[in-house]
Design a protein around this motif. Structure first.
Motif, PDB file in Angstrom:
ATOM      1  N   ASP A   1      10.914  10.711 -12.343  1.00  0.00           N
ATOM      2  CA  ASP A   1      10.516   9.316 -12.602  1.00  0.00           C
ATOM      3  C   ASP A   1       9.819   8.718 -11.381  1.00  0.00           C
ATOM      4  N   THR A   2      10.334   9.025 -10.205  1.00  0.00           N
ATOM      5  CA  THR A   2       9.725   8.537  -8.973  1.00  0.00           C
ATOM      6  C   THR A   2       8.318   9.103  -8.805  1.00  0.00           C
ATOM      7  N   ALA A   3       8.157  10.374  -9.097  1.00  0.00           N
ATOM      8  CA  ALA A   3       6.834  10.996  -9.004  1.00  0.00           C
ATOM      9  C   ALA A   3       5.852  10.331  -9.956  1.00  0.00           C
ATOM     10  N   ARG A   4       6.287  10.077 -11.188  1.00  0.00           N
ATOM     11  CA  ARG A   4       5.412   9.405 -12.161  1.00  0.00           C
ATOM     12  C   ARG A   4       5.059   7.991 -11.708  1.00  0.00           C
ATOM     13  N   SER A   5       6.011   7.311 -11.105  1.00  0.00           N
ATOM     14  CA  SER A   5       5.757   5.950 -10.621  1.00  0.00           C
ATOM     15  C   SER A   5       4.713   5.946  -9.511  1.00  0.00           C
ATOM     16  N   TYR A   6       4.872   6.834  -8.554  1.00  0.00           N
ATOM     17  CA  TYR A   6       3.891   6.911  -7.474  1.00  0.00           C
ATOM     18  C   TYR A   6       2.520   7.341  -7.998  1.00  0.00           C
ATOM     19  N   ALA A   7       2.492   8.229  -8.966  1.00  0.00           N
ATOM     20  CA  ALA A   7       1.206   8.638  -9.550  1.00  0.00           C
ATOM     21  C   ALA A   7       0.532   7.459 -10.241  1.00  0.00           C
ATOM     22  N   ALA A   8       1.310   6.638 -10.911  1.00  0.00           N
ATOM     23  CA  ALA A   8       0.760   5.447 -11.564  1.00  0.00           C
ATOM     24  C   ALA A   8       0.239   4.452 -10.532  1.00  0.00           C
ATOM     25  N   ILE A   9       0.973   4.291  -9.444  1.00  0.00           N
ATOM     26  CA  ILE A   9       0.514   3.408  -8.367  1.00  0.00           C
ATOM     27  C   ILE A   9      -0.801   3.933  -7.797  1.00  0.00           C
ATOM     28  N   ALA A  10      -0.864   5.237  -7.554  1.00  0.00           N
ATOM     29  CA  ALA A  10      -2.088   5.835  -7.010  1.00  0.00           C
ATOM     30  C   ALA A  10      -3.270   5.615  -7.950  1.00  0.00           C
ATOM     31  N   ALA A  11      -3.023   5.726  -9.242  1.00  0.00           N
ATOM     32  CA  ALA A  11      -4.097   5.537 -10.220  1.00  0.00           C
ATOM     33  C   ALA A  11      -4.618   4.105 -10.215  1.00  0.00           C
ATOM     34  N   ALA A  12      -3.755   3.164  -9.874  1.00  0.00           N
ATOM     35  CA  ALA A  12      -4.151   1.756  -9.873  1.00  0.00           C
ATOM     36  C   ALA A  12      -4.846   1.340  -8.581  1.00  0.00           C
ATOM     37  N   LEU A  13      -4.682   2.121  -7.530  1.00  0.00           N
ATOM     38  CA  LEU A  13      -5.280   1.782  -6.241  1.00  0.00           C
ATOM     39  C   LEU A  13      -6.712   2.306  -6.151  1.00  0.00           C
ATOM     40  N   PRO A  14      -7.544   1.636  -5.367  1.00  0.00           N
ATOM     41  CA  PRO A  14      -8.904   2.149  -5.167  1.00  0.00           C
ATOM     42  C   PRO A  14      -8.863   3.456  -4.388  1.00  0.00           C
ATOM     43  N   GLU A  15      -9.873   4.255  -4.571  1.00  0.00           N
ATOM     44  CA  GLU A  15      -9.952   5.534  -3.870  1.00  0.00           C
ATOM     45  C   GLU A  15      -9.938   5.286  -2.370  1.00  0.00           C
ATOM     46  N   THR A  16      -9.189   6.121  -1.666  1.00  0.00           N
ATOM     47  CA  THR A  16      -9.088   5.990  -0.218  1.00  0.00           C
ATOM     48  C   THR A  16     -10.383   6.478   0.411  1.00  0.00           C
ATOM     49  N   THR A  17     -10.958   5.644   1.264  1.00  0.00           N
ATOM     50  CA  THR A  17     -12.155   6.042   2.005  1.00  0.00           C
ATOM     51  C   THR A  17     -11.766   6.273   3.448  1.00  0.00           C
ATOM     52  N   THR A  18     -12.648   6.898   4.195  1.00  0.00           N
ATOM     53  CA  THR A  18     -12.381   7.148   5.617  1.00  0.00           C
ATOM     54  C   THR A  18     -12.166   5.826   6.348  1.00  0.00           C
ATOM     55  N   GLU A  19     -12.949   4.838   5.979  1.00  0.00           N
ATOM     56  CA  GLU A  19     -12.837   3.519   6.604  1.00  0.00           C
ATOM     57  C   GLU A  19     -11.477   2.879   6.313  1.00  0.00           C
ATOM     58  N   ALA A  20     -11.049   2.956   5.036  1.00  0.00           N
ATOM     59  CA  ALA A  20      -9.768   2.361   4.650  1.00  0.00           C
ATOM     60  C   ALA A  20      -8.598   3.128   5.236  1.00  0.00           C
ATOM     61  N   ALA A  21      -8.740   4.435   5.361  1.00  0.00           N
ATOM     62  CA  ALA A  21      -7.638   5.255   5.869  1.00  0.00           C
ATOM     63  C   ALA A  21      -7.390   5.005   7.346  1.00  0.00           C
ATOM     64  N   SER A  22      -8.421   4.619   8.082  1.00  0.00           N
ATOM     65  CA  SER A  22      -8.247   4.395   9.512  1.00  0.00           C
ATOM     66  C   SER A  22      -7.785   2.986   9.827  1.00  0.00           C
ATOM     67  N   ALA A  23      -7.775   2.110   8.842  1.00  0.00           N
ATOM     68  CA  ALA A  23      -7.384   0.713   9.078  1.00  0.00           C
ATOM     69  C   ALA A  23      -5.890   0.545   9.183  1.00  0.00           C
TER      70      ALA A  23
END
Length: 71
Positions: free
Chosen positions: A49-71
């Motif tokens: 259930d936790t894995a499915r929840s995190y996958a759903a959160i990831a699907a709702a978030l914008p794609e991680t870019t290099t710029e966003a990852a370094s912030a």
């Protein structure tokens, strides 16, 4: 939390679900450990259930870019 972080959490939780599912299977095969099967299965289900929840959160978030990852 970034999309990549959520995906990593989902992967880790899915791994834990698999580990506990395997423990439940091993307990079911062992006559001495049959009493542990319901608890191990419940733990595996909770991790799944936790894995499915995190996958759903990831699907709702914008794609991680290099710029966003370094912030």
């Amino acid at each position: 939390m970034t999309r990549d972080q959520a995906l990593n959490e989902a992967i880790n939780a899915a791994h834990n679900a698999k580990v506990y599912a395997r423990k439940a299977e091993n307990a079911a095969d062992s006559g001495d450990s049959m009493g542990k099967v319901p608890q191990l299965t419940a733990v595996s289900d909770a991790w799944a259930d936790t894995a499915r929840s995190y996958a759903a959160i990831a699907a709702a978030l914008p794609e991680t870019t290099t710029e966003a990852a370094s912030a």
